[in-house]
Design an enzyme around this catalytic site. Structure first.
Site, short mmCIF file in Angstrom:
data_model
loop_
_atom_site.label_atom_id
_atom_site.label_comp_id
_atom_site.label_asym_id
_atom_site.label_seq_id
_atom_site.Cartn_x
_atom_site.Cartn_y
_atom_site.Cartn_z
N SER A 119 0.81 -1.24 0.08
CA SER A 119 -0.04 0.14 -0.03
C SER A 119 0.87 1.31 0.04
O SER A 119 0.23 2.51 0.09
CB SER A 119 -1.11 -0.03 1.26
OG SER A 119 -0.13 -0.14 2.23
N GLU A 152 -5.28 0.06 -7.82
CA GLU A 152 -4.25 1.09 -8.05
C GLU A 152 -3.12 0.24 -8.53
O GLU A 152 -2.43 -0.74 -8.08
CB GLU A 152 -4.19 1.87 -6.94
CG GLU A 152 -3.08 2.88 -7.25
CD GLU A 152 -2.83 3.84 -5.79
OE1 GLU A 152 -2.66 3.12 -4.71
OE2 GLU A 152 -2.67 4.93 -5.84
N ASN A 190 -3.16 6.29 -0.96
CA ASN A 190 -2.68 6.60 0.55
C ASN A 190 -2.23 8.06 0.70
O ASN A 190 -2.22 8.49 1.84
CB ASN A 190 -1.96 5.39 1.13
CG ASN A 190 -3.06 4.34 1.29
OD1 ASN A 190 -3.95 4.36 1.80
ND2 ASN A 190 -2.32 3.03 1.40
N1 CAA Z 1 -15.62 -9.05 2.46
C1 CAA Z 1 -16.49 -9.32 1.45
N2 CAA Z 1 -17.76 -8.88 1.46
C2 CAA Z 1 -17.91 -7.74 2.06
C3 CAA Z 1 -17.17 -7.47 3.54
C4 CAA Z 1 -15.84 -8.13 3.56
N3 CAA Z 1 -15.02 -8.26 4.42
N4 CAA Z 1 -17.87 -6.47 4.29
C5 CAA Z 1 -18.83 -6.25 3.41
N5 CAA Z 1 -19.12 -6.99 2.42
C6 CAA Z 1 -19.87 -6.83 1.23
C7 CAA Z 1 -21.49 -7.27 1.95
O1 CAA Z 1 -21.55 -8.72 1.92
C8 CAA Z 1 -22.48 -6.48 1.01
O2 CAA Z 1 -22.55 -7.37 -0.09
P1 CAA Z 1 -23.89 -7.11 -1.17
O3 CAA Z 1 -23.86 -5.71 -1.52
O4 CAA Z 1 -23.45 -8.10 -2.09
O5 CAA Z 1 -24.89 -7.63 -0.04
C9 CAA Z 1 -21.66 -5.23 0.68
O6 CAA Z 1 -20.33 -5.52 1.10
C10 CAA Z 1 -22.04 -4.18 1.75
O7 CAA Z 1 -22.05 -4.69 2.97
P2 CAA Z 1 -23.06 -4.17 4.15
O8 CAA Z 1 -24.26 -3.90 3.80
O9 CAA Z 1 -22.88 -5.12 5.31
O10 CAA Z 1 -22.09 -2.84 4.79
P3 CAA Z 1 -22.06 -1.43 4.23
O11 CAA Z 1 -22.85 -0.87 3.48
O12 CAA Z 1 -21.58 -0.80 5.21
O13 CAA Z 1 -20.63 -1.57 3.20
C11 CAA Z 1 -18.26 -1.39 3.07
C12 CAA Z 1 -19.18 -2.08 3.89
C13 CAA Z 1 -18.40 -2.04 1.62
C14 CAA Z 1 -16.77 -1.99 3.68
C15 CAA Z 1 -18.27 0.17 3.23
O14 CAA Z 1 -18.61 0.17 4.56
C16 CAA Z 1 -17.21 0.87 2.59
O15 CAA Z 1 -17.10 1.06 1.46
N6 CAA Z 1 -16.30 1.38 3.56
C17 CAA Z 1 -15.15 1.89 3.12
C18 CAA Z 1 -14.22 0.91 2.52
C19 CAA Z 1 -12.81 1.62 2.19
O16 CAA Z 1 -12.56 2.81 2.05
N7 CAA Z 1 -11.78 0.65 1.77
C20 CAA Z 1 -10.68 1.26 1.21
C21 CAA Z 1 -9.67 1.15 2.73
S1 CAA Z 1 -8.11 1.71 2.54
C22 CAA Z 1 -7.51 0.40 1.51
O17 CAA Z 1 -7.73 -0.58 1.18
C23 CAA Z 1 -6.10 1.10 1.04
C24 CAA Z 1 -4.94 0.87 1.87
O18 CAA Z 1 -3.84 0.49 1.52
C25 CAA Z 1 -5.14 1.35 3.38
#
Ligand code: CAA
Length: 283
Positions: A119, A152, A190
């Site tokens: 990352s 990315e 990031n």
């Molecule tokens: N693994 C697989 N699927 C998952 C999951 C996981 N850990 N968490 C949630 N899901 C799926 C659910 O099953 C659901 O699927 P469907 O639409 O098919 O039903 C969908 O995601 C939505 O989940 P929820 O309704 O339970 O919850 P939500 O609407 O709050 O969504 C989320 C969860 C997608 C994580 C959302 O909160 C989100 O987009 N959060 C931000 C995520 C983000 O910013 N990620 C980037 C992080 S930074 C990074 O990764 C880079 C780095 O280097 C640090």
């Protein structure tokens, strides 16, 4: 190049997610980790996520079984001789990644592409420990991998055009959108995300508002799916601190200085969701 076989090194949250989406797209996948229990946990996560898809009617039981059959769990790195692409997703420590890349470079066929899911660590420096720097590239998936659209793609100084084109095609084939950037500290994702999270921690540290208020403002006011403090807990506070240190050291500016509160929480072992406590508590 035609990629059909992929080896994922590291069966943690990211490695398991990457193996999941690759196998779901039809690739034959080896999921490797030095710890047997980590490989087992990784496979359990994939099985659980696929079962949820079956429950929702998005996948048949037969498709689930076929996807799982395409994944070979292993603690051995030598199956790398079978693959055209390796995606490394181990802990964010440069010396560990360099040791793995040296090993992969020795064992993998000459045409095999070595990608890293780092990352924030420099791709160019990692590529330099191999005899194939033109075949080394960054493939930064977002968490949770099965859900997030972006990969990315980071081109190191010496990454070849054909290698980039292959990785762009593989990314699209697993249903993700590739966006390419150059190799500078924190890349783009990031470099922008972490200073925002760090600033949210400063606002908490300075008593500007409660954690719930800070997260609520960013969720409801900016339409972010989760507030920055919650997201920090999900990413892991140790990872957040590490990335801020990479930005601070690599870019030099005081605006990247990690918030002392972030440092204090990490020292306390409050690492976020994975340790049960970060800005919030998790059971
Ligand atoms: N693994 C697989 N699927 C998952 C999951 C996981 N850990 N968490 C949630 N899901 C799926 C659910 O099953 C659901 O699927 P469907 O639409 O098919 O039903 C969908 O995601 C939505 O989940 P929820 O309704 O339970 O919850 P939500 O609407 O709050 O969504 C989320 C969860 C997608 C994580 C959302 O909160 C989100 O987009 N959060 C931000 C995520 C983000 O910013 N990620 C980037 C992080 S930074 C990074 O990764 C880079 C780095 O280097 C640090």
């Amino acid at each position: 190049m035609n990629v059909q076989n992929i080896m994922v090194i590291g069966a943690g949250q990211m490695g398991a997610g990457i193996a999941h989406v690759c196998a779901a797209a039809g690739y034959r996948v080896w999921l490797q980790d030095i710890q047997e229990e980590q490989v087992t946990r990784g496979l359990e996560t994939i099985t659980r996520n696929l079962a949820r898809q079956v429950e929702k009617g998005r996948l048949t039981e037969e498709e689930k079984v076929n996807i799982l059959q395409r994944i070979t769990p292993t603690t051995d790195i030598s199956p790398v001789k079978n693959v055209e692409l390796v995606i490394e997703a181990v802990i964010e420590k440069m010396d560990i990644k360099k040791a793995i890349f040296r090993q992969l470079d020795e064992l993998a066929p000459l045409h095999t592409i070595l990608a890293t899911n780092t990352s924030s660590l420099p791709i160019t420096e990692l590529a330099a420990v191999t005899k194939r720097p033109e075949k080394v590239i960054g493939m930064h998936f977002m968490n949770p991998v099965p859900v997030m659209q972006l990969v990315e793609i980071i081109r190191g100084l010496q990454t070849g055009d054909a290698v980039y084109e292959t990785i762009e095609a593989v990314t699209k084939s697993v249903g993700k959108t590739p966006i390419v950037v150059h190799d500078f500290p924190g890349f783009v994702s990031n470099r922008i995300l972490l200073p925002m999270i760090n600033e949210a921690i400063y606002t908490l540290y300075e008593g500007v508002a409660t954690k719930e208020a800070i997260d609520g403002i960013m969720k409801l006011g900016m339409n972010h799916p989760m507030g920055p403090l919650t997201l920090a807990d999900f990413i892991g506070l140790d990872t957040c601190l590490y990335i801020m240190e990479v930005l601070h050291e690599g870019l030099g500016d005081d605006k990247y200085r990690p918030c002392p509160l972030l440092r204090k929480y990490v020292h306390a072992g409050w690492l976020g969701k994975k340790s049960g406590r970060g800005f919030y508590e998790y059971s």
